[in-house]
Enzyme design. Structure first.
Site, PDB file in Angstrom:
ATOM      1  N   LYS A  75      -9.838   3.217  -0.579  1.00 57.48           N
ATOM      2  CA  LYS A  75      -8.724   2.279  -0.400  1.00 57.48           C
ATOM      3  C   LYS A  75      -8.089   2.484   0.967  1.00 57.48           C
ATOM      4  O   LYS A  75      -7.938   3.619   1.424  1.00 57.48           O
ATOM      5  CB  LYS A  75      -7.688   2.488  -1.516  1.00 57.48           C
ATOM      6  CG  LYS A  75      -6.591   1.435  -1.538  1.00 57.48           C
ATOM      7  CD  LYS A  75      -5.678   1.614  -2.749  1.00 57.48           C
ATOM      8  CE  LYS A  75      -4.561   0.597  -2.783  1.00 57.48           C
ATOM      9  NZ  LYS A  75      -3.687   0.776  -3.961  1.00 57.48           N
ATOM     10  N   SER A 150      -2.765  -3.158  -6.767  1.00 58.65           N
ATOM     11  CA  SER A 150      -3.068  -3.346  -5.362  1.00 58.65           C
ATOM     12  C   SER A 150      -4.454  -2.831  -4.968  1.00 58.65           C
ATOM     13  O   SER A 150      -4.942  -3.142  -3.885  1.00 58.65           O
ATOM     14  CB  SER A 150      -1.998  -2.636  -4.517  1.00 58.65           C
ATOM     15  OG  SER A 150      -2.007  -1.230  -4.777  1.00 58.65           O
ATOM     16  N   SER A 174      -1.711   0.160 -10.286  1.00 56.49           N
ATOM     17  CA  SER A 174      -2.591  -0.395  -9.245  1.00 56.49           C
ATOM     18  C   SER A 174      -4.026   0.089  -9.274  1.00 56.49           C
ATOM     19  O   SER A 174      -4.864  -0.401  -8.519  1.00 56.49           O
ATOM     20  CB  SER A 174      -1.998  -0.118  -7.859  1.00 56.49           C
ATOM     21  OG  SER A 174      -0.861  -0.921  -7.665  1.00 56.49           O
TER      22      SER A 174
END
Length: 481
Positions: A75, A150, A174
């Site tokens: 990420k 996210s 997330s």
């Protein structure tokens, strides 16, 4: 058949028998990215040259680590030395870190090969990956739908078969929510189990890094590799990291499950409710028992979370001021204009919204009315879980009230979108471990089962998740891209 149809353990065995090489795995990953990422848009940066170089160095001498030679997506809010880390924001679009996050040092020590950085909501603020400044990631099961957020890029990259695993971060769901939307396995560890050093902070008392994988065993291997005490992060806890995979026995006889009535009540879609009730029948068949309980203060979770996380974000993001690093407005007339324009041009709308809410909640005259009240509600939410865990081993419910929704569908109704996180947020407020595993489909879209455990009892969470997974075949389904 893709190499990534095999588990990490199977790939490890093939590498050691010299049936495949690390270069084969990297080539497979890069080939798949070239094939499908125009559609999925999971990756922001692909580090092709360095991945191939590292793979070549490993060919023929892969170490004993189960993750050696395995490609991964990271990420883009986890800093990676000399590899661009943008947080999917214009503010950091040219930021090349000079050090590695602790989780990256651990993965590098285990000889994992980083393929690249994956898309996310800007500064991890969002539930759809639509707030990214660069691109909108699509759900591999249906490209008209969001992958969640996210960590949407992390989940989509695994679901699309681009990498065997990825790392995400979870502040209010997330990791688990996109894992649910994309039909993969996502674990949010106990707060303090994994170092946050090198994770660009959103809300420091809530953030936690965790793995996203195709199956539970793979997930356990990755968490084993990244967990543990870190001198750089005072919130990590000095507890032995168990060998999680050794607990995956499939035996859950006598296990006591709590099912909060709030997790199957108003606002929960019929498909999610039915999938969870079916999953509970499977677990009953394996010897577990379940009872309905109540988490009476969970109704305050969403509002408490948005006040607390936005307050922490307003403090954490103050460092992006156009002076030291990050985006800087060209030719400001004075210092005040430098601050104002750098921040207004560098941040997107969702980030600005949360900074403003947080600054307001922390301001004189409003601190006691909002921030302090939210902290008090957080304590009550944690106590609800503490009371339940005196009698039960795990708490189970849906990961999300509904399956994924269409891209653009929620952008005009942010309050509804925020409220969709009502099942994942309490876990972060209480600092507990939680996992999402696939438990069904509705209209071609995956549904997730959330299993929540006691503090630092990821072992039991994995055991239940693995037992359920072995009795079903939802995790074997693949999107057709």
């Amino acid at each position: 058949m893709s190499l990534f149809d095999h588990s990490i353990k199977e790939l490890h065995e093939q590498l050691h028998k010299k049936e495949i090489t690390a270069s084969d795995l990297v080539d497979q990953s890069i080939k798949r990215i070239h094939e499908v990422d125009d559609q999925v848009k999971a990756f922001l940066t692909v580090d092709e040259e360095n991945a191939q170089k590292k793979a070549k160095a490993l060919d023929g001498q892969v170490g004993d680590s189960i993750l050696a030679g395995i490609p991964a997506g990271i990420k883009d809010n986890i800093v990676t030395k000399n590899l661009r880390t943008t947080c999917a924001s214009k503010m950091l679009e040219n930021f090349d870190p000079i050090y590695d996050a602790t989780v990256m040092e651990k993965l590098n020590g285990a000889q994992v090969i980083t393929i690249g950085k994956v898309n996310m909501d800007e500064f991890a603020m969002g539930s759809t990956t639509e707030t990214s400044a660069f691109q909108v990631t699509k759900n591999p099961w249906n490209l008209d739908f969001v992958p969640g957020g996210s960590s949407g890029g992390s989940a989509a990259a695994v679901a699309a078969g681009q990498v065997p695993f990825s790392l995400g971060s979870d502040t209010g769901g997330s990791i688990r929510q996109p894992a649910s939307f994309c039909g993969v396995v996502g674990m949010k560890p106990t707060y303090g189990r994994v170092s946050r050093y090198g994770l660009v902070a959103f809300a420091s008392s809530l953030d936690q890094i965790g793995p996203i994988t195709k199956n539970v065993e793979d997930n356990a291997y990755v968490l084993q590799a990244i967990a543990g005490l870190d001198e750089h992060d005072s919130t990590t806890v000095d507890k032995t990291v168990p060998k999680y995979t050794e607990g995956l026995t499939g035996d859950i006889k006598g296990l006591k499950i709590a099912v909060p009535k709030e997790y199957l009540g108003e606002g929960i879609g019929q498909a999610s409710r039915e999938a969870v009730l079916s999953a509970l029948k499977v677990l009953e068949g394996l010897g577990a028992t379940w009872e309905e309980v109540s988490l009476p203060h969970s109704k305050y979770a969403v509002s408490s979370y948005f006040l607390l996380s936005s307050s922490e974000a307003s403090a954490n993001l103050a460092r992006f001021d156009g002076v030291r690093y990050g985006y800087r407005t060209p030719n400001p007339e004075n210092l005040m204009e430098l601050y104002k324009k750098s921040r207004s041009e560098g941040f997107g709308d969702e980030v600005k919204r949360r900074i403003m809410l947080g600054t307001y909640a922390l301001s004189s005259g409003f601190y006691d009315a909002y921030y302090k009240k939210a902290q008090q509600a957080r304590t009550l939410i944690k106590q609800d879980f503490d009371n339940i865990f005196e009698k039960y081993d795990v708490v189970i419910g849906p990961t999300t009230p509904t399956p994924a929704y269409k891209i653009g569908e929620m952008l005009d109704d942010l309050v509804t979108m925020y409220a969709r996180d009502l099942l994942t947020i309490p876990v972060n407020l209480a600092g507990l471990p939680g996992i999402s595993v696939p438990c069904g489909f509705t209209e071609g879209l995956p549904l997730g089962l959330q299993i929540i455990g006691k503090h630092f009892d990821e072992q039991t969470v994995y055991r239940v998740a693995h037992a359920f997974e072995q009795s079903t075949d939802f995790h074997k389904q693949k999107p057709q891209l």
